[in-house]
Design a protein around this motif. Structure first.
Motif, PDB file in Angstrom:
ATOM      1  N   TRP A   1       3.272  -0.094  15.425  1.00  0.00           N
ATOM      2  CA  TRP A   1       4.502   0.386  14.787  1.00  0.00           C
ATOM      3  C   TRP A   1       5.094  -0.718  13.910  1.00  0.00           C
ATOM      4  O   TRP A   1       5.474  -0.477  12.764  1.00  0.00           O
ATOM      5  CB  TRP A   1       5.546   0.783  15.827  1.00  0.00           C
ATOM      6  CG  TRP A   1       5.187   1.945  16.712  1.00  0.00           C
ATOM      7  CD1 TRP A   1       4.063   2.715  16.646  1.00  0.00           C
ATOM      8  CD2 TRP A   1       5.964   2.456  17.802  1.00  0.00           C
ATOM      9  NE1 TRP A   1       4.092   3.672  17.626  1.00  0.00           N
ATOM     10  CE2 TRP A   1       5.250   3.547  18.350  1.00  0.00           C
ATOM     11  CE3 TRP A   1       7.180   2.106  18.371  1.00  0.00           C
ATOM     12  CZ2 TRP A   1       5.732   4.278  19.436  1.00  0.00           C
ATOM     13  CZ3 TRP A   1       7.669   2.823  19.443  1.00  0.00           C
ATOM     14  CH2 TRP A   1       6.950   3.903  19.969  1.00  0.00           C
ATOM     15  N   LYS A   2       5.154  -1.926  14.474  1.00  0.00           N
ATOM     16  CA  LYS A   2       5.757  -3.040  13.743  1.00  0.00           C
ATOM     17  C   LYS A   2       4.936  -3.381  12.504  1.00  0.00           C
ATOM     18  O   LYS A   2       5.500  -3.672  11.433  1.00  0.00           O
ATOM     19  CB  LYS A   2       5.829  -4.264  14.668  1.00  0.00           C
ATOM     20  CG  LYS A   2       6.622  -5.415  14.097  1.00  0.00           C
ATOM     21  CD  LYS A   2       8.104  -5.050  13.975  1.00  0.00           C
ATOM     22  CE  LYS A   2       8.898  -6.197  13.371  1.00  0.00           C
ATOM     23  NZ  LYS A   2       9.099  -6.086  11.959  1.00  0.00           N
ATOM     24  N   LYS A   3       3.627  -3.350  12.625  1.00  0.00           N
ATOM     25  CA  LYS A   3       2.769  -3.628  11.477  1.00  0.00           C
ATOM     26  C   LYS A   3       2.991  -2.609  10.373  1.00  0.00           C
ATOM     27  O   LYS A   3       3.073  -2.956   9.183  1.00  0.00           O
ATOM     28  CB  LYS A   3       1.306  -3.619  11.915  1.00  0.00           C
ATOM     29  CG  LYS A   3       0.322  -3.930  10.799  1.00  0.00           C
ATOM     30  CD  LYS A   3      -1.118  -3.878  11.307  1.00  0.00           C
ATOM     31  CE  LYS A   3      -2.089  -4.143  10.165  1.00  0.00           C
ATOM     32  NZ  LYS A   3      -3.502  -4.047  10.619  1.00  0.00           N
ATOM     33  N   ALA A   4       3.105  -1.338  10.750  1.00  0.00           N
ATOM     34  CA  ALA A   4       3.334  -0.278   9.762  1.00  0.00           C
ATOM     35  C   ALA A   4       4.672  -0.475   9.054  1.00  0.00           C
ATOM     36  O   ALA A   4       4.798  -0.224   7.842  1.00  0.00           O
ATOM     37  CB  ALA A   4       3.292   1.085  10.447  1.00  0.00           C
ATOM     38  N   ILE A   5       5.676  -0.944   9.803  1.00  0.00           N
ATOM     39  CA  ILE A   5       6.975  -1.209   9.183  1.00  0.00           C
ATOM     40  C   ILE A   5       6.847  -2.334   8.164  1.00  0.00           C
ATOM     41  O   ILE A   5       7.360  -2.242   7.040  1.00  0.00           O
ATOM     42  CB  ILE A   5       8.026  -1.569  10.270  1.00  0.00           C
ATOM     43  CG1 ILE A   5       8.354  -0.328  11.109  1.00  0.00           C
ATOM     44  CG2 ILE A   5       9.298  -2.137   9.630  1.00  0.00           C
ATOM     45  CD1 ILE A   5       9.243  -0.617  12.303  1.00  0.00           C
ATOM     46  N   ASN A   6       6.141  -3.394   8.536  1.00  0.00           N
ATOM     47  CA  ASN A   6       5.974  -4.541   7.625  1.00  0.00           C
ATOM     48  C   ASN A   6       5.193  -4.176   6.367  1.00  0.00           C
ATOM     49  O   ASN A   6       5.412  -4.759   5.302  1.00  0.00           O
ATOM     50  CB  ASN A   6       5.263  -5.679   8.351  1.00  0.00           C
ATOM     51  CG  ASN A   6       6.113  -6.270   9.470  1.00  0.00           C
ATOM     52  OD1 ASN A   6       7.332  -6.148   9.465  1.00  0.00           O
ATOM     53  ND2 ASN A   6       5.462  -6.907  10.442  1.00  0.00           N
ATOM     54  N   GLU A   7       4.287  -3.194   6.509  1.00  0.00           N
ATOM     55  CA  GLU A   7       3.476  -2.777   5.362  1.00  0.00           C
ATOM     56  C   GLU A   7       4.057  -1.573   4.647  1.00  0.00           C
ATOM     57  O   GLU A   7       3.413  -0.988   3.769  1.00  0.00           O
ATOM     58  CB  GLU A   7       2.056  -2.454   5.844  1.00  0.00           C
ATOM     59  CG  GLU A   7       1.324  -3.672   6.388  1.00  0.00           C
ATOM     60  CD  GLU A   7      -0.047  -3.325   6.953  1.00  0.00           C
ATOM     61  OE1 GLU A   7      -0.357  -2.114   7.038  1.00  0.00           O
ATOM     62  OE2 GLU A   7      -0.796  -4.260   7.324  1.00  0.00           O
ATOM     63  N   ASP A   8       5.301  -1.194   5.046  1.00  0.00           N
ATOM     64  CA  ASP A   8       5.998  -0.061   4.417  1.00  0.00           C
ATOM     65  C   ASP A   8       5.206   1.245   4.565  1.00  0.00           C
ATOM     66  O   ASP A   8       5.176   2.073   3.652  1.00  0.00           O
ATOM     67  CB  ASP A   8       6.279  -0.359   2.940  1.00  0.00           C
ATOM     68  CG  ASP A   8       7.398   0.513   2.385  1.00  0.00           C
ATOM     69  OD1 ASP A   8       8.216   1.011   3.187  1.00  0.00           O
ATOM     70  OD2 ASP A   8       7.440   0.720   1.163  1.00  0.00           O
ATOM     71  N   LYS A   9       4.555   1.427   5.724  1.00  0.00           N
ATOM     72  CA  LYS A   9       3.765   2.637   5.970  1.00  0.00           C
ATOM     73  C   LYS A   9       4.289   3.439   7.171  1.00  0.00           C
ATOM     74  O   LYS A   9       3.682   4.425   7.571  1.00  0.00           O
ATOM     75  CB  LYS A   9       2.305   2.255   6.238  1.00  0.00           C
ATOM     76  CG  LYS A   9       1.609   1.594   5.054  1.00  0.00           C
ATOM     77  CD  LYS A   9       0.186   1.207   5.422  1.00  0.00           C
ATOM     78  CE  LYS A   9      -0.531   0.519   4.265  1.00  0.00           C
ATOM     79  NZ  LYS A   9      -1.921   0.111   4.641  1.00  0.00           N
ATOM     80  N   PHE A  10       5.409   3.015   7.714  1.00  0.00           N
ATOM     81  CA  PHE A  10       5.909   3.632   8.957  1.00  0.00           C
ATOM     82  C   PHE A  10       6.667   4.922   8.666  1.00  0.00           C
ATOM     83  O   PHE A  10       7.395   5.020   7.671  1.00  0.00           O
ATOM     84  CB  PHE A  10       6.839   2.650   9.673  1.00  0.00           C
ATOM     85  CG  PHE A  10       7.419   3.187  10.955  1.00  0.00           C
ATOM     86  CD1 PHE A  10       6.723   3.088  12.141  1.00  0.00           C
ATOM     87  CD2 PHE A  10       8.673   3.804  10.971  1.00  0.00           C
ATOM     88  CE1 PHE A  10       7.238   3.585  13.322  1.00  0.00           C
ATOM     89  CE2 PHE A  10       9.202   4.289  12.144  1.00  0.00           C
ATOM     90  CZ  PHE A  10       8.482   4.189  13.320  1.00  0.00           C
ATOM     91  N   ASN A  11       6.474   5.900   9.543  1.00  0.00           N
ATOM     92  CA  ASN A  11       7.341   7.089   9.541  1.00  0.00           C
ATOM     93  C   ASN A  11       7.540   7.528  10.982  1.00  0.00           C
ATOM     94  O   ASN A  11       6.773   7.161  11.879  1.00  0.00           O
ATOM     95  CB  ASN A  11       6.767   8.224   8.674  1.00  0.00           C
ATOM     96  CG  ASN A  11       5.473   8.769   9.242  1.00  0.00           C
ATOM     97  OD1 ASN A  11       5.469   9.510  10.231  1.00  0.00           O
ATOM     98  ND2 ASN A  11       4.357   8.406   8.604  1.00  0.00           N
TER      99      ASN A  11
END
Length: 528
Positions: A89-99
C-alpha cells in the motif's frame, strides 16, 4: 524503548488533526484497522523472511498459491497475498498508483485466507472499516485521499520489535478514544490503574502456575484479560495462558481481538465471543439439561452498571442458585455468572456500583447467601470520577468459591487519588497501598478493617463501607487562651486604626459651600 508520554500525546494530536468531520467513536475503527493490518503484515513479512531464504513471497505464491496459502495458514492462522502487504500500500502511494480498492481487495483476500482453526479470531475483524462511507469523502477519489493520509500517518509511527510499543500505543489510544467519545462510547474501556489493581490481586501467589485460564464475561477492549495475564510468569509463552471473553457489542469484539493479538497473544490462545452473556451462558454451562460449565482460574469483569435485563424464568438457571437479580439492575446477575464459572480454588474480582452493598429485596437475599457461603473476601471502595463512562464512585469486590474463613476485608480507598481536569486518577502509591492492604488482610487505621461475620450480621448483612471503616478525622481542639489573645490583638489594632483615622480627619480643611459659590462667581467675572 517504550514510547514516552510526550510521543503518545503527539501521535494522538496528529491523529486527531487528520480525522476531519468523523467522530472519534467511528474514527477509531479505521485507525485501529489500519494499525492492525500493518501489525499483521509486518508479522507475516518477518516470518516469511525467516523461512524463505533468498526466494521472494511472490515467487513462492506464483509456483503454487494453494500450497503457499496453507503454509502461511498453519503458522499464522491467516494469509496475506503478495501485493496485499501494508508495505505494498505504501509503495503504491509513493508511486502515485494507490486507490481505495487496494484496501478493499486486500481485506477480501484476507477474510478468504483465514484458516478454519482461526475463524473465531480473525473472521470479520475488519468489518467496521466501511470504505464506502460518505464520512470518508463524497466520492472514491476523496475517500482514497483520506485513507492515503491515514496509511502514511500510521507508517510514520516507529515501533521497536523488542518491546511492546505497538500494543502499549494501541492501549493508550483506546483510552484516549474512550475519554473523547462521550460516556456511552467509553463503556468498552477499564482504566489501566483499575485493571492493575484487579490483576495483581487475582495473580497474587499464583504467578508461577504453568497453565492459567482467565475469563471476562463483559470483556470490553480486553484490558482486564491482558493485564491479568501479564502478571503470570509464563506470559507470552504459547499455550500457557488461555484467554476467554464475551461481549455483546460487535465493534468491541473486534477491538478486543486486535488488542490481544497486538500485545503478542497467539491466536490459538484467544477464545472470544460476540454474544449476550446473561442470555447466552458461555463457555459451556447448562447444555441439554446437564450442568457442565467451563471453569477458570481467574474471572474478572467491569460490567455495565445497574443494567436492565430480562430476569424472567431464571429460577432454574444454575448460575443464579443464590437468587435472581431484579430486572432493573443486573449487577448481581453478572457477579453470580462470574462465580459460577470460577474454579473451586479460583479467585474473581468485579467492579460494581456501591448499591450492591446495601440495596434490599432480591439483592439483599443474594448478598446474604454469598456471605453465609463465605464467598466474599474483600470490598474495596474506589474514588469517584476514575472511569470515562461514569462519575460515580465504584467498588471492587473480590470473591472465592470454596473459602474456609468468613470474615470480610473492607478498604476505603476513595480519598487516594490525583485530581485532574475533569477526572481523578489513581497514582502508583494509591494502587500499591490497595494491593498491599489486601494481601496483608489486616486493619489499617482510617483505611481498612477486617469485619467478622458476627459484626456483619449485626449490620443486617449491609456491606456499606462507612459502617466498617471509620474515616472521620476530628477537628483539631481549639486553644481558648490563644483565641482570646488573638481577639485582644485585633481589638488593639482596631483601636489604633481608629485613632490614626481621627488624626488624619482633624487635619482636613473644611470648605463652606457658600464661600465656594462666591469664589466661582468671581472667577467667571475675571474671565469676562
Amino acid at each position: 524503548m517504550a514510547l514516552t508520554a510526550k510521543k503518545e500525546a503527539l501521535i494522538w494530536k496528529t491523529l486527531n488533526d487528520t480525522r476531519g468531520k468523523i467522530e472519534p467513536a467511528e474514527y477509531k475503527n479505521y485507525i485501529f484497522g489500519v494499525m492492525f493490518y500493518k501489525f499483521l503484515s509486518e508479522k507475516a513479512q518477518t516470518w516469511l523472511d525467516s523461512v524463505l531464504g533468498d526466494e521472494t513471497w511472490s515467487y513462492v505464491w506464483g509456483q503454487d498459491p494453494n500450497k503457499a496459502a496453507r503454509f502461511m495458514q498453519r503458522n499464522l492462522g491467516y494469509v496475506i497475498q503478495p501485493g496485499d502487504m501494508f508495505s505494498d500500500w505504501k509503495k503504491a502511494i509513493n508511486e502515485d498508483k494507490f486507490n481505495i480498492m487496494m484496501i478493499s481487495d486486500s481485506l477480501v483476500h484476507f477474510n478468504q485466507g483465514v484458516s478454519q482453526e482461526a475463524k473465531d479470531d480473525f473472521a470479520g475483524i475488519f468489518a467496521d472499516m466501511d470504505l464506502t462511507s460518505s464520512r470518508l469523502g463524497a466520492n472514491a477519489q476523496t475517500r482514497t485521499a483520506t485513507m492515503m493520509d491515514w496509511i502514511t500517518l500510521v507508517d510514520k509511527i516507529e515501533f521497536d520489535d523488542k518491546s511492546d510499543v505497538l500494543g502499549d500505543l494501541y492501549e493508550y489510544l483506546i483510552g484516549m478514544f474512550a475519554a473523547n467519545s462521550g460516556a456511552k462510547a467509553g463503556e468498552f474501556y477499564t482504566p489501566h490503574q483499575v485493571s492493575d489493581i484487579m490483576a495483581r490481586i487475582l495473580a497474587a501467589g499464583r504467578e508461577d502456575m504453568e497453565q492459567y485460564s482467565i475469563y471476562d464475561p463483559a470483556r470490553g477492549s480486553g484490558s482486564l484479560l491482558l493485564t491479568t495475564g501479564s502478571y503470570m510468569k509464563n506470559a507470552g509463552i504459547r499455550g500457557s495462558i488461555k484467554y476467554y471473553g464475551q461481549d455483546i457489542i460487535t465493534t468491541t469484539y473486534n477491538l478486543a481481538r486486535m488488542n490481544l493479538m497486538m500485545h503478542g497473544v497467539y491466536f490459538n490462545d484467544i477464545n472470544l465471543r460476540n454474544a449476550d452473556t446473561l442470555n447466552n451462558d458461555w463457555p459451556d454451562g447448562l447444555v441439554d439439561g446437564v450442568d457442565n460449565p467451563r471453569m477458570f482460574d481467574a474471572v474478572m469483569a467491569n460490567p455495565p452498571y445497574s443494567l436492565k435485563w430480562n430476569n424472567k424464568d431464571r429460577e432454574d438457571d444454575p448460575r443464579f442458585k443464590f437468587g435472581v437479580a431484579p430486572a432493573s439492575k443486573a449487577d448481581y446477575a453478572f457477579l453470580l455468572h462470574c462465580l459460577y464459572h470460577l474454579k473451586s480454588d479460583g479467585r474473581m474480582a468485579i467492579v460494581l456500583p456501591h448499591g450492591v452493598l446495601f440495596r434490599g429485596a432480591a439483592e439483599e437475599r443474594i448478598r446474604k447467601e454469598l456471605l453465609e457461603n463465605h464467598n466474599i473476601v474483600a470490598v474495596i471502595g474506589l474514588p469517584e470520577k476514575i472511569f470515562t463512562n461514569t462519575g460515580i464512585p465504584t467498588i471492587i469486590m473480590v470473591l472465592e468459591k470454596n473459602r474456609q474463613t468468613d470474615d470480610v476485608l473492607f478498604i476505603d480507598a476513595s480519598k487516594g487519588f490525583e485530581k485532574q481536569k475533569n477526572s481523578n486518577k489513581l497514582r502508583q502509591e494509591d494502587i500499591d497501598k490497595i494491593v498491599e492492604t489486601y494481601l496483608s488482610h489486616k486493619d489499617v487505621d482510617k483505611y481498612a478493617h477486617v469485619a467478622s461475620m458476627e459484626e456483619i450480621k449485626s449490620n443486617d448483612y449491609n456491606l456499606n463501607i462507612p459502617r466498617y471503616v471509620d474515616t472521620f478525622e476530628p477537628e483539631p481542639e481549639i486553644d481558648i487562651a490563644q483565641v482570646k489573645n488573638e481577639l485582644s490583638d485585633i481589638d488593639q489594632q482596631l483601636t489604633q486604626s481608629l485613632q490614626d483615622f481621627q488624626a488624619l480627619e482633624s487635619q482636613l480643611v473644611k470648605t463652606d459651600p457658600q464661600d465656594e459659590q462666591i469664589n466661582n462667581s468671581l472667577q467667571n467675572q475675571e474671565v469676562k
